[in-house]
Scaffold this motif. Structure first.
Motif, PDB file in Angstrom:
ATOM      1  N   ASN A 184      11.891   0.870  -2.225  1.00  0.00           N
ATOM      2  CA  ASN A 184      11.485   1.903  -1.278  1.00  0.00           C
ATOM      3  C   ASN A 184      12.522   1.988  -0.163  1.00  0.00           C
ATOM      4  N   PHE A 185      13.024   3.202   0.091  1.00  0.00           N
ATOM      5  CA  PHE A 185      14.002   3.416   1.149  1.00  0.00           C
ATOM      6  C   PHE A 185      13.357   4.198   2.286  1.00  0.00           C
ATOM      7  N   TRP A 186      13.793   3.897   3.523  1.00  0.00           N
ATOM      8  CA  TRP A 186      13.358   4.704   4.662  1.00  0.00           C
ATOM      9  C   TRP A 186      14.302   4.463   5.835  1.00  0.00           C
TER      10      TRP A 186
ATOM     11  N   HIS B  68      11.080  -8.024   0.982  1.00  0.00           N
ATOM     12  CA  HIS B  68      12.174  -8.023   1.942  1.00  0.00           C
ATOM     13  C   HIS B  68      12.396  -6.617   2.496  1.00  0.00           C
ATOM     14  N   THR B  69      12.942  -6.545   3.698  1.00  0.00           N
ATOM     15  CA  THR B  69      13.365  -5.265   4.275  1.00  0.00           C
ATOM     16  C   THR B  69      14.847  -5.384   4.597  1.00  0.00           C
ATOM     17  N   TYR B  70      15.675  -4.920   3.658  1.00  0.00           N
ATOM     18  CA  TYR B  70      17.119  -5.079   3.780  1.00  0.00           C
ATOM     19  C   TYR B  70      17.747  -3.904   4.531  1.00  0.00           C
ATOM     20  N   LEU B  71      18.754  -4.213   5.327  1.00  0.00           N
ATOM     21  CA  LEU B  71      19.633  -3.186   5.877  1.00  0.00           C
ATOM     22  C   LEU B  71      20.686  -2.886   4.817  1.00  0.00           C
ATOM     23  N   VAL B  72      20.797  -1.603   4.426  1.00  0.00           N
ATOM     24  CA  VAL B  72      21.783  -1.225   3.420  1.00  0.00           C
ATOM     25  C   VAL B  72      22.748  -0.209   4.001  1.00  0.00           C
ATOM     26  N   SER B  73      23.983  -0.273   3.515  1.00  0.00           N
ATOM     27  CA  SER B  73      25.026   0.676   3.871  1.00  0.00           C
ATOM     28  C   SER B  73      25.204   1.634   2.694  1.00  0.00           C
ATOM     29  N   GLY B  74      25.026   2.934   2.944  1.00  0.00           N
ATOM     30  CA  GLY B  74      25.063   3.917   1.866  1.00  0.00           C
ATOM     31  C   GLY B  74      26.297   4.802   1.908  1.00  0.00           C
ATOM     32  N   ASP B  75      26.771   5.179   0.743  1.00  0.00           N
ATOM     33  CA  ASP B  75      27.885   6.113   0.574  1.00  0.00           C
ATOM     34  C   ASP B  75      27.349   7.312  -0.183  1.00  0.00           C
ATOM     35  N   LEU B  76      27.214   8.449   0.510  1.00  0.00           N
ATOM     36  CA  LEU B  76      26.611   9.628  -0.097  1.00  0.00           C
ATOM     37  C   LEU B  76      27.428  10.145  -1.274  1.00  0.00           C
ATOM     38  N   ALA B  77      28.728  10.255  -1.114  1.00  0.00           N
ATOM     39  CA  ALA B  77      29.569  10.802  -2.177  1.00  0.00           C
ATOM     40  C   ALA B  77      29.553   9.921  -3.417  1.00  0.00           C
ATOM     41  N   ALA B  78      29.566   8.603  -3.234  1.00  0.00           N
ATOM     42  CA  ALA B  78      29.608   7.672  -4.362  1.00  0.00           C
ATOM     43  C   ALA B  78      28.221   7.374  -4.925  1.00  0.00           C
ATOM     44  N   ARG B  79      27.160   7.770  -4.193  1.00  0.00           N
ATOM     45  CA  ARG B  79      25.773   7.476  -4.610  1.00  0.00           C
ATOM     46  C   ARG B  79      25.568   5.967  -4.778  1.00  0.00           C
ATOM     47  N   LYS B  80      26.090   5.202  -3.804  1.00  0.00           N
ATOM     48  CA  LYS B  80      25.975   3.750  -3.856  1.00  0.00           C
ATOM     49  C   LYS B  80      25.499   3.210  -2.515  1.00  0.00           C
ATOM     50  N   ALA B  81      24.828   2.071  -2.561  1.00  0.00           N
ATOM     51  CA  ALA B  81      24.390   1.389  -1.347  1.00  0.00           C
ATOM     52  C   ALA B  81      24.623  -0.103  -1.501  1.00  0.00           C
ATOM     53  N   THR B  82      24.937  -0.768  -0.395  1.00  0.00           N
ATOM     54  CA  THR B  82      25.217  -2.201  -0.397  1.00  0.00           C
ATOM     55  C   THR B  82      24.324  -2.896   0.617  1.00  0.00           C
TER      56      THR B  82
ATOM     57  N   ASP C 228      17.992  12.167  -3.855  1.00  0.00           N
ATOM     58  CA  ASP C 228      17.057  11.171  -3.341  1.00  0.00           C
ATOM     59  C   ASP C 228      17.758   9.821  -3.343  1.00  0.00           C
ATOM     60  N   VAL C 229      17.621   9.067  -2.267  1.00  0.00           N
ATOM     61  CA  VAL C 229      18.317   7.786  -2.151  1.00  0.00           C
ATOM     62  C   VAL C 229      17.853   6.819  -3.233  1.00  0.00           C
ATOM     63  N   GLU C 230      16.643   7.008  -3.754  1.00  0.00           N
ATOM     64  CA  GLU C 230      16.150   6.163  -4.840  1.00  0.00           C
ATOM     65  C   GLU C 230      17.034   6.245  -6.091  1.00  0.00           C
ATOM     66  N   GLN C 231      17.889   7.259  -6.163  1.00  0.00           N
ATOM     67  CA  GLN C 231      18.786   7.408  -7.311  1.00  0.00           C
ATOM     68  C   GLN C 231      20.098   6.645  -7.125  1.00  0.00           C
ATOM     69  N   PHE C 232      20.321   6.061  -5.958  1.00  0.00           N
ATOM     70  CA  PHE C 232      21.552   5.328  -5.705  1.00  0.00           C
ATOM     71  C   PHE C 232      21.544   3.996  -6.456  1.00  0.00           C
ATOM     72  N   SER C 233      22.715   3.529  -6.821  1.00  0.00           N
ATOM     73  CA  SER C 233      22.848   2.164  -7.324  1.00  0.00           C
ATOM     74  C   SER C 233      23.009   1.242  -6.111  1.00  0.00           C
TER      75      SER C 233
ATOM     76  N   SER D 119       0.795  -1.223   0.000  1.00  0.00           N
ATOM     77  CA  SER D 119       0.000   0.000   0.000  1.00  0.00           C
ATOM     78  C   SER D 119       0.824   1.269   0.000  1.00  0.00           C
ATOM     79  N   PHE D 120       2.161   1.154  -0.061  1.00  0.00           N
ATOM     80  CA  PHE D 120       2.943   2.367   0.108  1.00  0.00           C
ATOM     81  C   PHE D 120       4.090   2.477  -0.895  1.00  0.00           C
ATOM     82  N   SER D 121       4.477   3.728  -1.092  1.00  0.00           N
ATOM     83  CA  SER D 121       5.680   4.050  -1.842  1.00  0.00           C
ATOM     84  C   SER D 121       6.321   5.227  -1.127  1.00  0.00           C
ATOM     85  N   THR D 122       7.641   5.201  -0.982  1.00  0.00           N
ATOM     86  CA  THR D 122       8.319   6.237  -0.212  1.00  0.00           C
ATOM     87  C   THR D 122       9.257   7.070  -1.089  1.00  0.00           C
ATOM     88  N   ARG D 123       9.613   8.218  -0.560  1.00  0.00           N
ATOM     89  CA  ARG D 123      10.675   9.049  -1.141  1.00  0.00           C
ATOM     90  C   ARG D 123      11.592   9.481   0.000  1.00  0.00           C
ATOM     91  N   THR D 124      12.854   9.098  -0.074  1.00  0.00           N
ATOM     92  CA  THR D 124      13.819   9.459   0.958  1.00  0.00           C
ATOM     93  C   THR D 124      14.851  10.399   0.363  1.00  0.00           C
TER      94      THR D 124
END
Length: 363
Positions: A221-223, A244-258, A202-207, A184-189
């Protein structure tokens, strides 16, 4: 090549390009104009009606001080907790309490928020008090709790965070739907520059990569962003996708998440950077809201343990210190309140601040 005037196709020179509209066309334009006016009036009326349903304040900041309450600046001169005051007559305005006596008299401000967080003198406020065209906005403020800048938000406020150094902020809104109910939801972070209020990305733009391979699904969806206290360029967050609800590690400068592991929502990094507090889903909920159990995870081993809380906790947990966490509980009866619990999972939770939510601790 030049074309002679008498060879030009179409109406003769000096004649209008089109015939003037007749009475029928005028009537349709009039009808269209009237319909547009009716739509505008309906939107305006709906906006006013919705605003008319907001709780009314009984005492503003100046009035509270005259009645004997401390000023926000006086409370902030000592270790303190910034929160959303949900007491009767103050519902939705930011308040401040001393960390040593959080159940004592609280300072009142004139800043209304649906979600707030403050660190290193920079605050973020997700507000539902915008205008007709943009009902939701993110507001940036300082120690005076006055708006420095703001930007429209595309949906209902959900989560807010500021890096411990006050450099970056994060906001999460529901773009569609208004809860985490399945399907029922969609987010924007969004990530923000706190000193200027400028939008970064927006984190949705990260690879995103998992197991060394890049992944991408239409239901990303990120939050629940939380910033590393040692390096604000690094953050953790939740990625919801494919059930799934994954824990991701993000790098702001690189625009990447793992992707690190599954089953983690709304992480919150401890002050020493070694653990996260989070909520883990205990039921899918079906058509109803899901339920969550608060837990703590060791970031070195990715192993977790539950906290001693039997109620569902739909919140992004805050750390009071390295051994104690705080979170709000909303039972649906009366206002939500903030509780504290031992991070090692022992003991029962205790009431920390009645009639409040959205805490952020200044250490």
């Amino acid at each position: 090549m030049t074309i002679a005037p008498d060879k030009i196709d179409g109406p003769r020179r000096g004649a209008p390009d089109t015939e003037p509209p007749g009475p029928k066309a005028d009537r349709w334009r009039l009808f269209g104009f009237v319909a547009l006016c009716l739509v505008c009036v309906a939107v305006a009326v709906g906006y006013v009606v919705s605003k008319g349903g907001e709780p009314k304040r009984t005492l503003d900041a100046a009035g509270a001080v005259q009645a004997g309450a401390p000023t926000a600046q006086a409370v902030m001169a000592q270790p303190h907790i910034v929160l959303r005051d949900m007491a009767a007559g103050q519902a939705g305005y930011v308040g401040v309490v001393p960390s040593a006596t959080p159940d004592g008299e609280r300072a009142v401000t004139d800043l209304p928020c649906s979600r707030t967080y403050m660190a290193a003198g920079n605050g973020i406020c997700l507000s539902d008090r915008g205008d007709i065209l943009n009902p939701y906005k993110v507001v940036f403020f300082g120690p005076d709790f006055k708006e420095r800048s703001s930007s429209p938000l595309p949906g209902v406020p959900s989560r807010a965070r500021v890096s411990p150094d006050g450099k970056y902020g994060a906001s999460t809104v529901f773009v569609t739907g208004d809860s985490y109910a399945p399907g029922s939801f969609s987010t924007r972070t969004s990530l923000w520059d706190m000193p200027t209020g400028g939008h970064i990305v927006d984190v949705e733009q990260f690879s995103v990569s998992m197991g060394g391979k890049q992944i991408q699904h239409v239901d990303f969806n990120f939050w629940g962003v939380t910033f590393d206290p040692a390096d604000s360029n690094h953050f953790l967050a939740t990625l919801g996708t494919q059930g799934h609800t994954y824990l991701v590690s993000g790098d702001l400068a690189a625009r990447k998440a793992t992707v690190l592991r599954d089953g983690v929502e709304c992480p919150s990094i401890s002050p020493d950077g070694t653990r996260i507090a989070f909520k883990q889903r205990t039921s899918a909920g079906g058509a109803e809201l899901p339920t969550w159990q608060p837990a703590v995870m060791d970031l070195a081993t990715l192993k977790d343990h539950a906290l001693g809380e039997a109620r569902t906790v739909d919140d992004q947990i805050e750390w009071l210190d390295n051994s104690t966490v705080a979170y709000s509980v909303d039972t649906g009866i009366g206002a939500p309140s903030i509780y504290a619990a031992a991070a090692d999972g022992t003991g029962a939770p205790r009431l920390l601040v009645a009639d409040a939510d959205s805490p952020s601790v200044s250490r």
